[in-house]
Enzyme design. Structure first.
Site, PDB file in Angstrom:
ATOM      1  N   ARG A 112      -1.820 -46.317  15.167  1.00  0.00           N
ATOM      2  CA  ARG A 112      -2.916 -45.405  14.792  1.00  0.00           C
ATOM      3  C   ARG A 112      -2.418 -43.979  14.983  1.00  0.00           C
ATOM      4  NH1 ARG A 112      -9.252 -44.909  16.362  1.00  0.00           N
ATOM      5  NH2 ARG A 112      -9.240 -46.578  14.817  1.00  0.00           N
ATOM      6  N   HIS A 139      -7.889 -46.626   6.417  1.00  0.00           N
ATOM      7  CA  HIS A 139      -8.299 -47.396   7.594  1.00  0.00           C
ATOM      8  C   HIS A 139      -8.495 -48.853   7.146  1.00  0.00           C
ATOM      9  CE1 HIS A 139      -9.621 -48.264  11.485  1.00  0.00           C
ATOM     10  NE2 HIS A 139     -10.762 -47.616  11.553  1.00  0.00           N
ATOM     11  N   GLN A 142     -10.487 -51.644   9.178  1.00  0.00           N
ATOM     12  CA  GLN A 142     -11.931 -51.413   9.136  1.00  0.00           C
ATOM     13  C   GLN A 142     -12.536 -52.043   7.877  1.00  0.00           C
ATOM     14  OE1 GLN A 142     -13.968 -49.428  11.439  1.00  0.00           O
ATOM     15  NE2 GLN A 142     -15.570 -50.480  10.283  1.00  0.00           N
ATOM     16  N   ASP A 235     -19.877 -41.938   7.676  1.00  0.00           N
ATOM     17  CA  ASP A 235     -18.840 -41.766   8.710  1.00  0.00           C
ATOM     18  C   ASP A 235     -19.056 -40.379   9.309  1.00  0.00           C
ATOM     19  OD1 ASP A 235     -16.462 -41.869  10.203  1.00  0.00           O
ATOM     20  OD2 ASP A 235     -15.182 -41.358   8.500  1.00  0.00           O
ATOM     21  N   CYS A 276     -18.614 -47.038  10.363  1.00  0.00           N
ATOM     22  CA  CYS A 276     -17.436 -47.556  11.079  1.00  0.00           C
ATOM     23  C   CYS A 276     -17.534 -47.305  12.580  1.00  0.00           C
ATOM     24  CB  CYS A 276     -16.169 -46.932  10.512  1.00  0.00           C
ATOM     25  SG  CYS A 276     -16.221 -45.135  10.447  1.00  0.00           S
ATOM     26  N   ARG A 321     -14.704 -56.280  13.641  1.00  0.00           N
ATOM     27  CA  ARG A 321     -13.373 -55.656  13.753  1.00  0.00           C
ATOM     28  C   ARG A 321     -12.413 -56.625  14.447  1.00  0.00           C
ATOM     29  NH1 ARG A 321     -12.413 -50.478  13.825  1.00  0.00           N
ATOM     30  NH2 ARG A 321     -10.388 -51.243  13.231  1.00  0.00           N
TER      31      ARG A 321
HETATM   32  N1  NVA Z   1     -12.959 -40.723   9.676  1.00  0.00           N
HETATM   33  C1  NVA Z   1     -12.984 -41.119  11.066  1.00  0.00           C
HETATM   34  C2  NVA Z   1     -12.969 -42.603  11.199  1.00  0.00           C
HETATM   35  C3  NVA Z   1     -13.103 -43.109  12.608  1.00  0.00           C
HETATM   36  C4  NVA Z   1     -13.060 -44.601  12.699  1.00  0.00           C
HETATM   37  C5  NVA Z   1     -11.805 -40.502  11.777  1.00  0.00           C
HETATM   38  O1  NVA Z   1     -10.700 -40.524  11.231  1.00  0.00           O
HETATM   39  O2  NVA Z   1     -12.000 -39.961  12.879  1.00  0.00           O
HETATM   40  N1   CP Z   2     -14.145 -47.698  13.786  1.00  0.00           N
HETATM   41  C1   CP Z   2     -13.094 -47.457  14.581  1.00  0.00           C
HETATM   42  O1   CP Z   2     -11.936 -47.451  14.145  1.00  0.00           O
HETATM   43  O2   CP Z   2     -13.423 -47.218  15.866  1.00  0.00           O
HETATM   44  P1   CP Z   2     -12.447 -46.700  17.014  1.00  0.00           P
HETATM   45  O3   CP Z   2     -12.042 -45.303  16.641  1.00  0.00           O
HETATM   46  O4   CP Z   2     -13.239 -46.769  18.262  1.00  0.00           O
HETATM   47  O5   CP Z   2     -11.240 -47.594  17.056  1.00  0.00           O
END
Ligand code: NVA
Ligand code: CP
Length: 335
Positions: A112, A139, A142, A235, A276, A321
């Protein structure tokens, strides 16, 4: 389970759903459903005893990290969590070198972080499957959870109408457009023009959509765009890694796209809400409280009433998830 699909996924990395056929995506969902049923029945499925995975997190996480850890444990595997505070990654060691070291010790690597090119480089050098746990652009894990949740609720995916409200140029908007286009789901991005997805990606998704009989629509009109939608999805307005300075502009630009009770009712009684997570649906978080005070808000992308309402499937989605991430790892390692 289809043996040819399983053979084709063994050893594969999971970087973006653009790389997978609709049948392969559906295979992941079927495997996730099978593994979920085993878990619920208390049936052990620790087929990968003796294997180990590494989890690299250059951004924070609750769901994704916990899903990988629990899923690895259920599959019988060990896991090691690495972030940029405790490892050499980035500061003293390049991605290519890290990949070659971890690839010799682990059977799979989750990443990540920031640019998609980083997870792609990791996959090029690791020699073991690499799983994208979120980049700025995509993602994909997800997406599997979202699709499983939609399929569990509606009993199908083809022909479903999904409206995404918010920043449609980033990981969630991009990935939802790709996934819907691949699986025959009608996708509408409802947002200000400034936040429309990249035209090159839209064009590519239109090609996927032509094959699956899906449609793709971009509109600035939240009312029109959500009319008769089965799923309203949103989101956070500012993603991880973006500077705090953009909050004021985002709140100004995206407030018309907040998911409210009125919008859900307008969509129709079939409509469900997905997110998400994490979500700013109240002021019970540090950032939520700060923005609430600065801008006179009680919530941001979704009202508390919708988030807590009976049409909200966000916690089923969060649970999924884990089951879907387990399926991705199991398929890569040869279930
Ligand atoms: N768009 C958000 C998704 C989090 C799961 C981010 O990248 O922070
Ligand atoms: N939705 C998601 O990816 O959550 P986290 O950022 O908590 O992993």
């Amino acid at each position: 389970m289809n043996k040819n699909l399983a053979a084709g996924l063994k050893g594969r990395s999971f970087l973006t759903l653009k790389d997978f056929t609709p049948d392969e995506i559906l295979y992941y969902l079927d495997l996730a459903a099978e593994l979920k049923a085993k878990k619920k029945a208390g049936e052990l499925h620790d087929r990968f005893r003796g294997k180990n995975i590494a989890l690299i997190f250059e951004k924070t996480s609750t769901r994704t990290r916990c899903s990988f850890e629990v899923a690895a444990h259920d599959l019988g595997m060990g896991s090691t969590y690495l972030d940029d505070l405790v490892s050499q990654i980035g500061k003293k060691e390049s991605i290519a070198d890290t990949a070659r070291v971890l690839g010799r010790m682990y059977d799979g690597i989750e990443y990540r972080g920031y640019g998609q090119e980083i997870v792609e480089e990791l996959a090029r050098y690791a020699g073991v499957p690499v799983w994208n746990g979120l980049t700025n652009e995509y993602h994909p894990t997800q997406m599997l959870a979202d699709m499983l949740t939609i399929r569990e609720h509606f009993g199908r995916l083809k022909g479903i109408r999904l409206a995404y409200l918010g920043d449609a140029r980033y990981n969630m908007g991009n990935s939802l457009m790709i996934t819907c286009a691949k699986l025959g789901i009608h996708f509408t991005a409802c947002t200000s023009r400034k936040y429309f997805p990249d035209p090159a990606l839209v064009k590519q998704c239109e090609e996927f959509a032509a094959a699956s009989q899906a449609t793709i629509r971009l509109t600035e009109d939240a009312w029109e765009g959500t009319s008769q939608a089965d799923v309203l999805y949103t989101d956070v307005w500012v993603s991880m890694g973006e500077p705090d300075e953009v909050w004021a502009e985002r709140i100004h630009d995206l407030t018309p796209y907040c998911v409210t009770r009125e919008l859900m009712e307008h969509a129709g009684s079939q409509a469900v809400f997905l997110h998400c997570l994490p979500a700013f649906h109240d002021l019970k978080t540090k950032i939520g409280k700060e923005m609430g005070e600065r801008f006179g808000l009680t919530h941001m992308e979704v009202s508390d009433e919708v988030f807590e309402g009976e049409r909200s499937l966000v916690f089923e989605e969060a649970e999924n998830r884990m089951h879907t991430i387990k399926a991705v790892m199991a398929a890569s390692l040869g279930w």
